[in-house]
Design an enzyme around this catalytic site. Structure first.
Site, PDB file in Angstrom:
ATOM      1  N   ALA A  15     -70.672  14.887   2.894  1.00 22.70           N
ATOM      2  CA  ALA A  15     -71.282  16.197   3.059  1.00 22.70           C
ATOM      3  C   ALA A  15     -70.954  16.916   4.116  1.00 22.70           C
ATOM      4  O   ALA A  15     -71.107  18.431   3.860  1.00 22.70           O
ATOM      5  CB  ALA A  15     -72.754  15.899   3.083  1.00 22.70           C
TER       6      ALA A  15
ATOM      7  N   CYS B 290     -59.938  19.438  -2.427  1.00 22.98           N
ATOM      8  CA  CYS B 290     -59.020  20.286  -1.935  1.00 22.98           C
ATOM      9  C   CYS B 290     -57.539  20.070  -1.865  1.00 22.98           C
ATOM     10  O   CYS B 290     -56.773  20.660  -0.949  1.00 22.98           O
ATOM     11  CB  CYS B 290     -59.544  21.068  -0.650  1.00 22.98           C
ATOM     12  SG  CYS B 290     -59.607  19.890   0.754  1.00 22.98           S
TER      13      CYS B 290
END
Length: 476
Positions: A117, A238
């Site tokens: 997170a 990413c």
């Protein structure tokens, strides 16, 4: 800018062609575009855009398909030091990074986990989509990053979130068939964020990708055990490498009862790769989406959504002491006088407090939305946020977090800052020289609740949190 590096250039060339390499290099040499995600729990895009323009001269424009996003037309260092950023009116976040929570599509009734997170951009986006209701758990393995996660969860005023500090691949030893939805925004090699982290180009290689792929597989395996049958998992990275994306998902599809779900995303993207180095990868991966940074004017991303279609063997559970922590409702005999004091002091209707549950812990009292639920309270680093703090005389001081969350309900003892000089004094923890009664106040500026204060003989003494004072806030 350290450039792409030979390994990256060769890899991009192999996957997407030589023209893509040139476009990526051109992209790296451009000034990064700035985006913000407006905190819809507190404000609106229209109000934020208007305030940024009128107060700071910062122009923004909306992004089609991203309901909370604004593009900053000219990159501006002021925006990260603006008062609105510090008090959580918006989050500075890459455009592509905003998309995984939208694909997860949580609702107010869901039990949701963000497995990896920190720093909290996606956690807070999920919490906002849930309208600060339901049960949201945010897990982070690194201790220092846990502190950052808690800071951002509090800054954005989430009251439906519990923060955990665990290895994500072991969390399935506590939760089995439990969550409705899970986001696995996995650690990766960062091939899509070289514009932000130029050093990636110097060390990136396939061996490291394959090593990260093993961790990503373990995290996904844990997530599949934790999600209920029929529940959904969004996997995102990413990076653009097949080794960390399609190959990981293909391995998952072979081993576990999951299927790939069709998704649509509001930026230009490409289907997942189904043939790599002359080998056919699972054709379901055509439903995945890959965002290329030079096309999106943002980070490169890979996003895929999975649905669990059957049961699998659970992990061997942890045995741990559950402790004596317990949330209570507004009728609790210890909590009731506290809430009555807040009601009398700030004009908050007593029925408002029925929306939350409460936990008294040493000198603090925390609160969380009434439908938040978890049986393992002792394992959390933080649940909900602070409502107030008790002093040496056992008297409660309303906390800034509580004031910001309940801002729409406060009708009494409000002090509206009148000048920029008063604003500077308040933000820096000083005293605003005013002849006021000895009582607690809510401090506002241009409609925003900044925090709390205590009035006395000297004036209004700021209780703006120290953690926010140190951020070099830009004031006109």
């Amino acid at each position: 800018m350290e450039g792409l590096g030979t390994n990256v250039c060769n890899y991009i060339d192999y996957l997407f062609g030589g023209e893509a390499v040139k476009k990526y290099i051109d992209f790296l040499n451009r000034e990064p575009v700035q985006y913000i995600r407006v905190n819809t729990l507190k404000t609106s895009k229209e109000k934020t855009a208007s305030f940024l323009k009128s107060y700071y001269g910062i122009e923004t424009e909306e992004i089609p398909g991203l309901p909370a996003a604004l593009k900053v037309m000219v990159k501006n260092d002021i925006i990260s030091r603006s008062l609105e950023h510090v008090i959580g009116e918006f989050y500075i976040q890459g455009l592509s990074s905003m998309i995984p929570p939208l694909v997860l599509a949580p609702n107010e009734d869901d039990v949701v986990l963000d497995l990896c997170a920190s720093p909290g951009s996606k956690t807070t986006g999920i919490g906002e989509l849930m309208n600060n209701k339901g049960t949201l758990l945010a897990n982070e393995i690194q201790a220092e990053r846990v502190r950052t996660l808690i800071f951002n969860v509090e800054r954005m005023n989430l009251v439906n979130t519990g923060v955990l500090h665990f290895k994500g691949e072991l969390l399935s030893k506590i939760y089995n068939n439990y969550f409705d939805k899970i986001l696995v925004d996995a650690p990766c090699s960062g091939l899509g964020i070289i514009q932000k982290r130029g050093e990636v180009g110097t060390w990136w290689n396939l061996e490291k990708c394959l090593g990260l792929g093993e961790l990503q597989f373990k995290l996904l395996t844990s997530a599949i055990k934790m999600v209920r049958e029929g529940g959904e998992i969004v996997y995102s990275t990413c990076t653009m490498s097949v080794e960390e994306n399609e190959m990981v998902i293909s391995k998952i599809l072979r081993k576990f009862p999951v299927e790939v779900v069709d998704i649509e995303i509001p930026v230009k993207s490409h289907p997942g790769i189904t043939k790599y180095k002359e080998e056919v990868i699972d054709l379901q991966l055509e439903k995945a989406r890959r965002i290329l940074p030079w096309e999106a004017d943002s980070d490169g991303f890979f996003i895929v959504k999975l649905r669990k279609t059957g049961e699998i063997e659970a992990s061997v559970p942890f045995n741990f002491k559950k402790g004596e922590l317990k949330f209570v409702d507004y009728k609790n005999k210890e909590v009731k006088p506290i809430l009555r004091f807040l009601s009398d002091t700030f004009g908050i209707k007593e029925e408002v407090f029925k929306r939350y549950k409460y936990l008294k812990k040493t000198n603090d009292i925390f609160f969380v939305n009434e439908d938040w639920d978890d049986a393992n309270l002792s394992i959390f680093e933080r649940i909900g946020t602070r409502l107030g703090k008790f002093d040496k005389r056992d008297e409660l001081t309303f906390h800034t977090q509580g004031a910001q969350i309940l801002h729409n309900e406060i009708t009494r003892n409000i002090y509206e800052i009148e000048t920029d000089e008063e604003l500077k004094k308040y933000i820096n923890g000083g005293i605003i020289k005013k002849d006021v009664p000895l009582q607690q106040y809510i401090v506002k500026f241009k409609g925003y609740v900044l925090g709390t204060a205590v009035g006395g003989k000297e004036g209004i003494k700021s209780r703006f949190p120290r953690s926010k004072r140190t951020q070099g806030i830009y004031l006109l």
